[in-house]
Design a protein around this motif. Structure first.
Motif, PDB file in Angstrom:
ATOM      1  N   THR A   1       0.829  -1.196   0.000  1.00  0.00           N
ATOM      2  CA  THR A   1       0.000   0.000   0.000  1.00  0.00           C
ATOM      3  C   THR A   1       0.870   1.257   0.000  1.00  0.00           C
ATOM      4  O   THR A   1       2.051   1.208   0.344  1.00  0.00           O
ATOM      5  N   GLU A   2       0.271   2.362  -0.383  1.00  0.00           N
ATOM      6  CA  GLU A   2       0.967   3.640  -0.345  1.00  0.00           C
ATOM      7  C   GLU A   2       0.714   4.354   0.986  1.00  0.00           C
ATOM      8  O   GLU A   2       1.486   5.219   1.389  1.00  0.00           O
ATOM      9  N   THR A   3      -0.383   4.008   1.625  1.00  0.00           N
ATOM     10  CA  THR A   3      -0.739   4.631   2.889  1.00  0.00           C
ATOM     11  C   THR A   3      -1.271   3.561   3.834  1.00  0.00           C
ATOM     12  O   THR A   3      -1.472   2.417   3.444  1.00  0.00           O
ATOM     13  N   TYR A   4      -1.507   3.951   5.062  1.00  0.00           N
ATOM     14  CA  TYR A   4      -2.125   3.042   6.012  1.00  0.00           C
ATOM     15  C   TYR A   4      -2.904   3.857   7.021  1.00  0.00           C
ATOM     16  O   TYR A   4      -2.595   5.024   7.268  1.00  0.00           O
ATOM     17  N   PHE A   5      -3.912   3.225   7.608  1.00  0.00           N
ATOM     18  CA  PHE A   5      -4.752   3.923   8.572  1.00  0.00           C
ATOM     19  C   PHE A   5      -4.088   3.974   9.937  1.00  0.00           C
ATOM     20  O   PHE A   5      -4.096   4.991  10.614  1.00  0.00           O
ATOM     21  N   SER A   6      -3.540   2.846  10.350  1.00  0.00           N
ATOM     22  CA  SER A   6      -2.851   2.782  11.634  1.00  0.00           C
ATOM     23  C   SER A   6      -1.766   1.720  11.556  1.00  0.00           C
ATOM     24  O   SER A   6      -1.731   0.937  10.605  1.00  0.00           O
ATOM     25  N   LEU A   7      -0.893   1.709  12.537  1.00  0.00           N
ATOM     26  CA  LEU A   7       0.204   0.750  12.551  1.00  0.00           C
ATOM     27  C   LEU A   7      -0.295  -0.690  12.623  1.00  0.00           C
ATOM     28  O   LEU A   7       0.446  -1.616  12.310  1.00  0.00           O
ATOM     29  N   SER A   8      -1.550  -0.870  13.031  1.00  0.00           N
ATOM     30  CA  SER A   8      -2.103  -2.218  13.160  1.00  0.00           C
ATOM     31  C   SER A   8      -3.019  -2.599  11.998  1.00  0.00           C
ATOM     32  O   SER A   8      -3.557  -3.704  11.976  1.00  0.00           O
ATOM     33  N   SER A   9      -3.180  -1.736  11.038  1.00  0.00           N
ATOM     34  CA  SER A   9      -4.093  -2.005   9.924  1.00  0.00           C
ATOM     35  C   SER A   9      -3.608  -3.144   9.048  1.00  0.00           C
ATOM     36  O   SER A   9      -2.421  -3.228   8.718  1.00  0.00           O
ATOM     37  N   VAL A  10      -4.529  -4.008   8.708  1.00  0.00           N
ATOM     38  CA  VAL A  10      -4.296  -5.020   7.675  1.00  0.00           C
ATOM     39  C   VAL A  10      -5.429  -4.887   6.670  1.00  0.00           C
ATOM     40  O   VAL A  10      -6.546  -4.531   7.028  1.00  0.00           O
ATOM     41  N   TYR A  11      -5.160  -5.184   5.414  1.00  0.00           N
ATOM     42  CA  TYR A  11      -6.158  -5.018   4.363  1.00  0.00           C
ATOM     43  C   TYR A  11      -6.326  -6.323   3.596  1.00  0.00           C
ATOM     44  O   TYR A  11      -5.341  -6.914   3.155  1.00  0.00           O
ATOM     45  N   ILE A  12      -7.588  -6.720   3.421  1.00  0.00           N
ATOM     46  CA  ILE A  12      -7.853  -7.977   2.739  1.00  0.00           C
ATOM     47  C   ILE A  12      -8.332  -7.767   1.306  1.00  0.00           C
ATOM     48  O   ILE A  12      -8.420  -8.728   0.546  1.00  0.00           O
ATOM     49  N   ASP A  13      -8.599  -6.532   0.928  1.00  0.00           N
ATOM     50  CA  ASP A  13      -9.145  -6.236  -0.392  1.00  0.00           C
ATOM     51  C   ASP A  13      -8.047  -5.682  -1.289  1.00  0.00           C
ATOM     52  O   ASP A  13      -7.245  -4.847  -0.865  1.00  0.00           O
ATOM     53  N   THR A  14      -8.032  -6.113  -2.545  1.00  0.00           N
ATOM     54  CA  THR A  14      -7.033  -5.634  -3.500  1.00  0.00           C
ATOM     55  C   THR A  14      -7.114  -4.125  -3.698  1.00  0.00           C
ATOM     56  O   THR A  14      -6.137  -3.502  -4.114  1.00  0.00           O
ATOM     57  N   PHE A  15      -8.260  -3.543  -3.379  1.00  0.00           N
ATOM     58  CA  PHE A  15      -8.495  -2.115  -3.582  1.00  0.00           C
ATOM     59  C   PHE A  15      -7.427  -1.255  -2.910  1.00  0.00           C
ATOM     60  O   PHE A  15      -7.037  -0.208  -3.408  1.00  0.00           O
ATOM     61  N   TYR A  16      -6.937  -1.704  -1.747  1.00  0.00           N
ATOM     62  CA  TYR A  16      -6.039  -0.881  -0.951  1.00  0.00           C
ATOM     63  C   TYR A  16      -4.587  -0.929  -1.429  1.00  0.00           C
ATOM     64  O   TYR A  16      -3.761  -0.136  -1.022  1.00  0.00           O
ATOM     65  N   TYR A  17      -4.281  -1.892  -2.278  1.00  0.00           N
ATOM     66  CA  TYR A  17      -2.896  -2.122  -2.685  1.00  0.00           C
ATOM     67  C   TYR A  17      -2.606  -1.437  -4.013  1.00  0.00           C
ATOM     68  O   TYR A  17      -3.304  -1.656  -4.995  1.00  0.00           O
ATOM     69  N   ARG A  18      -1.561  -0.629  -4.028  1.00  0.00           N
ATOM     70  CA  ARG A  18      -1.238   0.149  -5.219  1.00  0.00           C
ATOM     71  C   ARG A  18      -0.075  -0.421  -6.016  1.00  0.00           C
ATOM     72  O   ARG A  18       0.045  -0.152  -7.202  1.00  0.00           O
ATOM     73  N   ASN A  19       0.764  -1.175  -5.385  1.00  0.00           N
ATOM     74  CA  ASN A  19       1.967  -1.706  -6.060  1.00  0.00           C
ATOM     75  C   ASN A  19       1.926  -3.229  -6.052  1.00  0.00           C
ATOM     76  O   ASN A  19       1.644  -3.835  -5.010  1.00  0.00           O
ATOM     77  N   TRP A  20       2.234  -3.818  -7.198  1.00  0.00           N
ATOM     78  CA  TRP A  20       2.152  -5.268  -7.355  1.00  0.00           C
ATOM     79  C   TRP A  20       3.412  -5.805  -8.002  1.00  0.00           C
ATOM     80  O   TRP A  20       3.988  -5.161  -8.885  1.00  0.00           O
ATOM     81  N   GLY A  21       3.798  -6.993  -7.584  1.00  0.00           N
ATOM     82  CA  GLY A  21       4.881  -7.686  -8.242  1.00  0.00           C
ATOM     83  C   GLY A  21       4.382  -8.430  -9.463  1.00  0.00           C
ATOM     84  O   GLY A  21       3.181  -8.428  -9.772  1.00  0.00           O
ATOM     85  N   GLN A  22       5.302  -9.107 -10.148  1.00  0.00           N
ATOM     86  CA  GLN A  22       4.965  -9.841 -11.374  1.00  0.00           C
ATOM     87  C   GLN A  22       4.431 -11.241 -11.071  1.00  0.00           C
ATOM     88  O   GLN A  22       3.855 -11.889 -11.955  1.00  0.00           O
TER      89      GLN A  22
END
Length: 128
Positions: free
Chosen positions: A99-120
């Protein structure tokens, strides 16, 4: 812009183990929530695991709980996915994301929506 490169995939027998690594270049991952996803042809990309910025919080897909472990080493700018007791249904292309940002130090995200950078991606094949 960060570049993510996965490694560690391959062919393994049922019950075996693999350790995937995701190395980042261009930016520190220390302020990114990290995730591992997987995808098979014709299917949606699904969350495998997510780890918070602090590293203390994680989330897993029900199908991998107790078998997979996500971890991060900010000093090495790398995230890992330890996969044990592998099953044929774990066969997929595995992708690392940040992700490029986060809500808090404990945040985890399960949806692809939150992720901006991906590997191959790296391919994992589990034979029966």
């Amino acid at each position: 812009q960060v570049q993510l490169v996965e490694s560690g995939g391959g062919l393994v027998q049922t019950g075996g183990s693999l350790r995937l690594a995701c190395a980042a270049a261009g930016r520190s991952l220390s302020d990114s929530v990290m995730g591992w996803f997987r995808q098979n042809p014709g299917k949606e990309r699904e969350l495998v695991a997510s780890i918070s910025v602090s590293g203390r919080n994680t989330a897993y897909a029900d199908s991998v709980k107790g078998r997979f472990t996500i971890s991060r080493d900010n000093a090495k700018n790398t995230v890992y996915l330890q996969m044990d007791s592998l099953k044929p249904e774990d066969t997929a292309d595995y992708y690392c994301a940040s992700t490029e940002t986060y809500f808090s130090l404990s945040s985890v995200y399960i949806d692809t929506f939150y992720y901006r950078n991906w590997g191959q991606g790296t391919q994992v094949t589990v034979s029966s």
